[in-house]
Design a protein around this motif. Structure first.
Motif, PDB file in Angstrom:
ATOM      1  N   ALA A 156       0.888  -1.004  -0.213  1.00  0.00           N
ATOM      2  CA  ALA A 156       0.220  -0.313  -0.179  1.00  0.00           C
ATOM      3  C   ALA A 156       1.019   0.973   0.182  1.00  0.00           C
ATOM      4  O   ALA A 156       0.595   2.274  -1.199  1.00  0.00           O
ATOM      5  N   ASP A 157       1.675   1.317   0.983  1.00  0.00           N
ATOM      6  CA  ASP A 157       2.615   2.472   0.444  1.00  0.00           C
ATOM      7  C   ASP A 157       3.924   2.438  -0.668  1.00  0.00           C
ATOM      8  O   ASP A 157       3.293   3.575  -0.708  1.00  0.00           O
ATOM      9  N   GLN A 158       3.855   1.854  -1.186  1.00  0.00           N
ATOM     10  CA  GLN A 158       4.287   1.675  -2.218  1.00  0.00           C
ATOM     11  C   GLN A 158       3.873   1.739  -3.499  1.00  0.00           C
ATOM     12  O   GLN A 158       4.502   3.437  -3.999  1.00  0.00           O
ATOM     13  N   LEU A 159       2.805   1.678  -3.607  1.00  0.00           N
ATOM     14  CA  LEU A 159       1.989   2.514  -4.504  1.00  0.00           C
ATOM     15  C   LEU A 159       1.398   3.900  -4.141  1.00  0.00           C
ATOM     16  O   LEU A 159       1.783   4.412  -4.616  1.00  0.00           O
ATOM     17  N   LEU A 160       1.278   4.446  -3.030  1.00  0.00           N
ATOM     18  CA  LEU A 160       0.921   5.474  -2.434  1.00  0.00           C
ATOM     19  C   LEU A 160       2.104   6.318  -2.945  1.00  0.00           C
ATOM     20  O   LEU A 160       2.124   8.170  -3.191  1.00  0.00           O
ATOM     21  N   PHE A 161       3.606   6.229  -3.085  1.00  0.00           N
ATOM     22  CA  PHE A 161       4.578   6.119  -3.045  1.00  0.00           C
ATOM     23  C   PHE A 161       4.645   6.594  -4.920  1.00  0.00           C
ATOM     24  O   PHE A 161       4.696   7.867  -5.552  1.00  0.00           O
ATOM     25  N   TYR A 162       3.990   5.760  -5.374  1.00  0.00           N
ATOM     26  CA  TYR A 162       4.184   6.494  -6.681  1.00  0.00           C
ATOM     27  C   TYR A 162       3.387   6.704  -7.147  1.00  0.00           C
ATOM     28  O   TYR A 162       3.699   7.614  -8.404  1.00  0.00           O
ATOM     29  N   ALA A 176       2.764  17.043   7.093  1.00  0.00           N
ATOM     30  CA  ALA A 176       4.095  15.756   6.733  1.00  0.00           C
ATOM     31  C   ALA A 176       5.300  16.251   5.199  1.00  0.00           C
ATOM     32  O   ALA A 176       6.369  16.011   5.458  1.00  0.00           O
ATOM     33  N   LEU A 177       5.411  17.043   4.592  1.00  0.00           N
ATOM     34  CA  LEU A 177       5.898  17.315   3.691  1.00  0.00           C
ATOM     35  C   LEU A 177       7.246  18.263   4.588  1.00  0.00           C
ATOM     36  O   LEU A 177       8.242  18.204   4.463  1.00  0.00           O
ATOM     37  N   ALA A 178       6.972  18.689   5.262  1.00  0.00           N
ATOM     38  CA  ALA A 178       7.724  19.505   6.802  1.00  0.00           C
ATOM     39  C   ALA A 178       9.023  18.896   7.605  1.00  0.00           C
ATOM     40  O   ALA A 178      10.296  18.499   7.503  1.00  0.00           O
ATOM     41  N   LEU A 179       7.436  17.337   7.625  1.00  0.00           N
ATOM     42  CA  LEU A 179       8.806  16.448   8.270  1.00  0.00           C
ATOM     43  C   LEU A 179       9.930  15.480   7.451  1.00  0.00           C
ATOM     44  O   LEU A 179      10.856  14.834   8.094  1.00  0.00           O
ATOM     45  N   VAL A 180       9.126  15.156   6.122  1.00  0.00           N
ATOM     46  CA  VAL A 180      10.265  14.614   5.053  1.00  0.00           C
ATOM     47  C   VAL A 180      11.065  15.826   5.146  1.00  0.00           C
ATOM     48  O   VAL A 180      12.342  14.819   5.001  1.00  0.00           O
ATOM     49  N   TYR A 233      -0.291   9.162  13.651  1.00  0.00           N
ATOM     50  CA  TYR A 233      -1.746   9.321  13.899  1.00  0.00           C
ATOM     51  C   TYR A 233      -1.973  10.369  13.136  1.00  0.00           C
ATOM     52  O   TYR A 233      -1.404  11.752  12.589  1.00  0.00           O
ATOM     53  N   GLY A 234      -3.038  10.447  11.885  1.00  0.00           N
ATOM     54  CA  GLY A 234      -3.451  11.778  10.583  1.00  0.00           C
ATOM     55  C   GLY A 234      -2.730  11.339   9.553  1.00  0.00           C
ATOM     56  O   GLY A 234      -2.819  12.038   9.100  1.00  0.00           O
ATOM     57  N   LEU A 235      -1.349  10.336   9.430  1.00  0.00           N
ATOM     58  CA  LEU A 235      -0.241  10.437   7.970  1.00  0.00           C
ATOM     59  C   LEU A 235       0.243   9.801   7.143  1.00  0.00           C
ATOM     60  O   LEU A 235       0.607   9.040   6.344  1.00  0.00           O
ATOM     61  N   ARG A 236      -0.933   8.017   7.501  1.00  0.00           N
ATOM     62  CA  ARG A 236      -1.086   6.869   6.971  1.00  0.00           C
ATOM     63  C   ARG A 236      -1.309   7.380   5.372  1.00  0.00           C
ATOM     64  O   ARG A 236      -0.678   6.503   5.048  1.00  0.00           O
ATOM     65  N   ALA A 279       3.121  12.326   0.152  1.00  0.00           N
ATOM     66  CA  ALA A 279       3.700  13.365   0.614  1.00  0.00           C
ATOM     67  C   ALA A 279       5.312  12.750   0.501  1.00  0.00           C
ATOM     68  O   ALA A 279       6.808  13.986  -0.673  1.00  0.00           O
ATOM     69  N   LEU A 280       5.855  11.582   0.573  1.00  0.00           N
ATOM     70  CA  LEU A 280       7.247  11.207  -0.024  1.00  0.00           C
ATOM     71  C   LEU A 280       7.928  10.707  -1.268  1.00  0.00           C
ATOM     72  O   LEU A 280       8.722  11.143  -1.823  1.00  0.00           O
TER      73      LEU A 280
END
Length: 187
Positions: A57-63, A86-90, A105-108, A114-115
């Motif tokens: 799931a995270d790979q798919l969202l990243f791509y 999220a972008l600021a933390l990245v 929480y809230g960034l899943r 964002a990554l």
């Protein structure tokens, strides 16, 4: 336990874990860990399915974020308030953010997108995502298994998995509600 329900869980439980972790996450894995304690599922298989669903799931969202950053779906995610956070933390802590993403929480959902939009390389994300997914799958599966042990010791006199599962669901719902009320109050 109803033999048909028992067989249904044995036959399709791991598929449900895979799909559930692809779509949602923690509660599915904790429940699967509980079912592993009840000997309906095998704990290492639960961990493997939880890892695979979460990782995929995270790979798919990243791509999606990487490839379709200017498309409507990604733009909608980018408009969410959590996306900027999220972008600021990245930008500040890329490695730590990838490893902690599943526990924030809230960034899943917005986190991997964002990554994808950020300058994090696909190979770096792949490696750190695999490590994080493995840690997450083991932690939450073990938590469900331990929760099953606690329920077993507290409700050992009750017979049947359905009764224990109902009690576990009620306790889990109370914990979930308390957590979300706490999170809402913190905002």
């Amino acid at each position: 336990m109803n033999p048909a329900l028992h067989q249904f869980i044995v036959d399709y439980g791991l598929w449900a874990v895979l799909a559930g972790t692809f779509l949602e996450g923690e509660s599915v894995v904790v429940l699967a860990g509980f079912l592993a304690h009840q000997r309906l599922l095998h704990l290492p298989d639960v961990m493997l399915c939880a890892f695979a669903g979460s990782f995929a799931a995270d790979q798919l969202l990243f791509y999606l974020g990487r490839r379709y950053r200017d498309r409507r779906y990604v733009r909608r995610i980018r408009e969410q308030p959590a996306f900027g956070k999220a972008l600021a933390l990245v930008d500040r802590y890329p490695h730590s953010f990838i490893l902690a993403l599943r526990f924030l929480y809230g960034l899943r959902t917005v986190g991997p997108v964002a990554l994808g939009v950020s300058r994090v390389s696909p190979l770096r994300f792949l490696v750190l995502n695999a490590i994080a997914a493995a840690i997450w799958a083991v932690c939450f599966s073990a938590l469900g298994y331990a929760f099953g042990q606690t329920i077993e010791s507290m409700l050992g006199r009750l017979h049947g998995v359905e009764t224990k599962l109902g009690a576990a669901a009620a306790i889990g719902a109370a914990i979930w509600l308390a957590y979300h009320l706490y999170a809402r109050r913190r905002k």
